[in-house]
Design an enzyme around this catalytic site. Structure first.
Site, short mmCIF file in Angstrom:
data_model
loop_
_atom_site.label_atom_id
_atom_site.label_comp_id
_atom_site.label_asym_id
_atom_site.label_seq_id
_atom_site.Cartn_x
_atom_site.Cartn_y
_atom_site.Cartn_z
N GLY A 96 88.95 26.49 -27.07
CA GLY A 96 89.96 25.51 -27.45
C GLY A 96 90.06 24.38 -26.45
CG HIS A 97 90.67 24.90 -22.89
ND1 HIS A 97 91.94 24.44 -23.14
CD2 HIS A 97 90.79 26.22 -22.59
CE1 HIS A 97 92.80 25.45 -22.98
NE2 HIS A 97 92.12 26.54 -22.65
CG HIS A 130 96.53 27.80 -22.52
ND1 HIS A 130 96.54 27.82 -21.14
CD2 HIS A 130 95.27 28.09 -22.90
CE1 HIS A 130 95.33 28.13 -20.71
NE2 HIS A 130 94.55 28.29 -21.73
#
Lengths: 333, 333
Positions: free
Chosen positions: B56-57, B219
């Site tokens: 997700g990064h 996050h």
């Protein structure tokens, strides 16, 4: 409207100044009239490439100024063509005596303003040739455009024509290569969300929470139709099928693939789309000779993506593979 | 939730497969257990670098696998640490006998799982050293973290330690360089919007239309405070000031600057922020010895950005400038 900006009317100049400060080893910026040029000394003899258009599509075009691609980029206001003045100034600044190729996306304002600038430059004995990129298969005619729109395929025109200029082709030769890319490159895009032009302050169109627009333009111009939210594979197929059909792609042919993000789309989603494109092309027995995945031609913060295929011959592939050294695209140097 | 995905539970594997297909000249992917490694032959003698963490990064970490940076990256599920198994498998795969450095972002799961993997690798006579990146000055302790969080500074650790490994430093030397970067790199971020984890299906927090969160984690972990939407200059100052203070930056010192987008932020806005950072550093008589602007360490489609400064000595600057050839970061080769 939430944006990391100061004054909505100064977005372009402030951003270009930041770009110049961050990348002084690559580019130099002239402010009035405004254009971005290579920082390196001009070498004599090479054909120069100039592109430009409305801002809001970064890194296109300024991110592609450098060895192997553009000699100068002319940014207009957000989603608004630059006027002839800065196009002329950029053309004068980068001409090395071998002439200048204008790479123009097919929007009425861009076409007119680049034409005027070319006439003014020719009056000063600068040889200018022009090509118009019109790779978007979604619709014929559109807001701002007669004929097809110019979208992500523009990056491949700039890359391949830039490599031809770098190897020493003359203006006629570079123009012919650029036109051959244009004749063989097709794209189609999808929007999941709209984008907001800073000085407008509100989204340029509305999309429901459960629908996407297939065939969207890079300024949010209407596409072909809206469909309920679907899977990445289904959406990718809806973009890929018209591109494959328009190119009359057949087994044994080679393509260069560009899966392009519109600005607000995570890279991970672009790779999911790329996997589908690769699978489908494999089924068609079409060979992928080169691939790019990333947000190269954007629409501000729009979530969405486009699929571009270039039906490539061996010379195009060789030029695509040639070294390039720009802020947003580097390879082999 | 509108995302270009197929099955929310298969986002990582489908994306990594697309990444491998698009970049076969750079990387090779092993699926079970899953890690991404360099495609090139292993040369003997070099210390190997392994990093990883929740997905997700992107492009962190897989986009930084290649000459001059990582030897392998281990992607976990979205925002979830990889288990020890794939970390061990990656460590075994890339060890050339000179040992392996684990570069770990400071989240409890990552720290534990990398520790376990390191113990298992050492039981097989692989030398392993570890560094923990904790550059986020926003808060002490947080969701998932004891102490400070590891954020965008990780990229600079990977770049500079990677260059040290490439020039032939031994494991102790590469570890020392990595630790020196960690000791001198600080970051702080802002969120304009939340992001949505695919398998959760809804935004991970709520932000009003007219507020932003200063000090956000990658996050979506809570930051320092929320403020009404402000200008880019005001927000940049709120990120830069704590970083400058924490580094005790003084006139005459040199920094490497990273203005990083969180995924959904247009490049043009990052350059507006960069211009402000450059102006403020100039006023402090701090020299910018290197700069990066782009979306390198993202939080899915979050709109926002972070400012990272590395107080750099001449060796760090030389290693920062060294050639690098990865999918997401290339320079000089």
């Amino acid at each position: 409207m939430k944006k990391l900006i100061n004054d909505p009317h100064n977005v372009v100049i402030e951003s270009v100044r930041g770009f110049a400060l961050a990348h002084a080893e690559h580019v130099t910026v002239q402010e009035d009239p405004m254009f971005v040029a290579r920082a390196q000394e001009k070498e004599s003899g090479k054909v120069a490439l100039v592109s430009g258009g409305g801002s809001g599509h970064e890194p296109l075009h300024a991110g592609f100024v450098g060895h192997g691609m553009l000699d100068a980029a002319v940014p207009g206001a957000v989603f608004t063509s630059p006027t002839p003045d800065p196009i002329l100034a950029a053309t004068q600044a980068v001409d090395r005596g071998a002439g200048v190729l204008h790479i123009v996306k097919n929007y009425t304002g861009d076409v007119l303003n680049f034409e005027t600038a070319a006439e003014l430059a020719e009056a000063e004995d600068i040889k200018v040739a022009s090509v118009v990129v019109n790779d978007d298969v979604a619709v014929e005619d559109s807001l701002y455009t007669a004929g097809r729109r110019g979208v992500a395929g523009t990056m491949l025109v700039e890359k391949i024509a830039g490599a031809a200029a770098e190897r020493g082709d003359d203006l006629e030769g570079v123009t012919a290569v650029a036109q051959r890319v244009i004749d063989n490159v097709r794209s189609m895009g999808v929007a999941l969300t709209a984008c907001t032009v800073p000085h407008a302050g509100k989204p340029s169109f509305d999309l429901d929470d459960d629908e996407v627009e297939i065939g969207i333009g890079i300024h949010g111009e209407p596409g072909r139709h809206r469909i309920p939210m679907a899977t990445a594979d289904e959406i990718t197929d809806q973009l890929l099928d018209p591109v494959v059909k328009d190119l009359s792609l057949a087994g044994g042919e080679k393509v260069i693939v560009l899966v392009n993000g519109m600005g607000g789309t995570p890279l991970s989603e672009l790779y999911i789309m790329y996997a589908r494109v690769a699978k489908r092309l494999g089924e068609l027995n079409v060979e992928v000779a080169g691939s790019l995945v990333g947000s190269y031609i954007t629409s501000l913060e729009m979530q969405g993506a486009s699929v571009t295929l270039l039906k490539a011959d061996d010379e195009m592939i060789e030029l695509f593979e040639a070294p390039v050294n720009t802020v947003a695209y580097r390879k082999g140097m």
